[in-house]
Write a protein that holds these residues in place. Structure first.
Motif, mmCIF file in Angstrom:
data_model
loop_
_atom_site.group_PDB
_atom_site.id
_atom_site.type_symbol
_atom_site.label_atom_id
_atom_site.label_comp_id
_atom_site.label_asym_id
_atom_site.label_seq_id
_atom_site.Cartn_x
_atom_site.Cartn_y
_atom_site.Cartn_z
ATOM 1 N N ALA A 24 -38.395 -23.735 39.579
ATOM 2 C CA ALA A 24 -37.783 -22.689 40.398
ATOM 3 C C ALA A 24 -36.505 -22.147 39.775
ATOM 4 O O ALA A 24 -36.183 -20.963 39.919
ATOM 5 C CB ALA A 24 -37.490 -23.233 41.798
ATOM 6 N N ALA A 25 -35.763 -23.008 39.080
ATOM 7 C CA ALA A 25 -34.491 -22.597 38.477
ATOM 8 C C ALA A 25 -34.674 -21.895 37.141
ATOM 9 O O ALA A 25 -33.796 -21.156 36.703
ATOM 10 C CB ALA A 25 -33.580 -23.810 38.294
ATOM 11 N N GLY A 26 -35.806 -22.153 36.485
ATOM 12 C CA GLY A 26 -36.018 -21.583 35.159
ATOM 13 C C GLY A 26 -35.487 -22.467 34.049
ATOM 14 O O GLY A 26 -35.259 -22.017 32.935
ATOM 15 N N GLY A 27 -35.276 -23.761 34.361
ATOM 16 C CA GLY A 27 -34.815 -24.713 33.358
ATOM 17 C C GLY A 27 -33.589 -25.475 33.810
ATOM 18 O O GLY A 27 -32.808 -24.985 34.627
ATOM 19 N N GLY A 28 -33.418 -26.665 33.263
ATOM 20 C CA GLY A 28 -32.299 -27.514 33.642
ATOM 21 C C GLY A 28 -30.946 -26.949 33.266
ATOM 22 O O GLY A 28 -29.947 -27.214 33.934
#
Length: 200
Positions: free
Chosen positions: A71-75
């Motif tokens: 959902a965030a597009g990556g850590g």
């Protein structure tokens, strides 16, 4: 036996206007939630919680972390983070605590987002539709007050009496118009060393 997951939920909210003023950079908050069967349900008082912790916590941490990252597009996009659990009314608060207060759960998230600070948390007991609150803080700077946030939601049919709701939360950004300064300013004004707050 791994956690028996009844369902998962993904909650995403974007704050575009706060205090009647448009946010220069919208705040995105994400919660990944799992509703699981309480692994200690029906067993009475269980002295050693570790076997079920070892069975359930790693898979839950991995699954919920993956939901957040997608959902965030990556850590690297995640700035604030936290965790929460609500045990159903037949369980103990210790059951909720057991599954989130272990490195086998939290380290999946911590490592995936490259965090240094501890995971802010809540652990409570309640009925279905009980308020789930996930406190957040900056993943690298515990004194950065702009990222003191709380994700609030509820699951209409959970936790059941013998269930636990487990959640991870994340933010991309901080409060849109934060203006109370950081903790270090207070420490300086009070005559404390920001690197050693106990010293005067």
């Amino acid at each position: 036996m791994p956690a028996e997951i009844r369902k998962t939920l993904l909650h995403v909210e974007d704050t575009l206007i706060e205090g009647g003023k448009a946010a220069k950079t919208p705040l995105k908050m994400i919660a990944a939630v799992a509703v699981i069967k309480n692994p200690w349900a029906g067993q009475g008082f269980v002295e050693d919680l570790r076997p079920a912790i070892h069975d359930c916590a790693p898979g839950l941490g991995e699954k919920l972390t993956a939901m957040i990252l997608e959902a965030a597009g990556g850590g690297d996009k995640v700035e604030g983070y936290g965790k929460s659990a609500i045990v159903g009314v037949n369980g103990e608060v210790e059951h909720a605590s057991a599954l989130i207060h272990t490195l086998r759960f939290g380290n999946h998230f911590r490592e995936a987002v490259g965090a240094k600070s501890y995971l802010a948390f809540t652990n409570t007991r309640g009925p279905a539709n009980a308020p789930l609150q996930i406190p957040l803080m900056d993943k690298n700077d515990g004194g950065r007050r702009s990222h003191y946030l709380t994700i609030q939601l509820s699951v209409a049919d959970a936790p059941g009496p013998d269930e636990i709701v487990i959640a991870l939360g994340a933010s991309i950004g901080g409060r849109p118009h934060h203006r109370i300064g950081d903790r270090y300013q207070d420490l300086k004004e009070l005559g404390h060393d920001a690197d050693n707050p106990a010293a005067v």
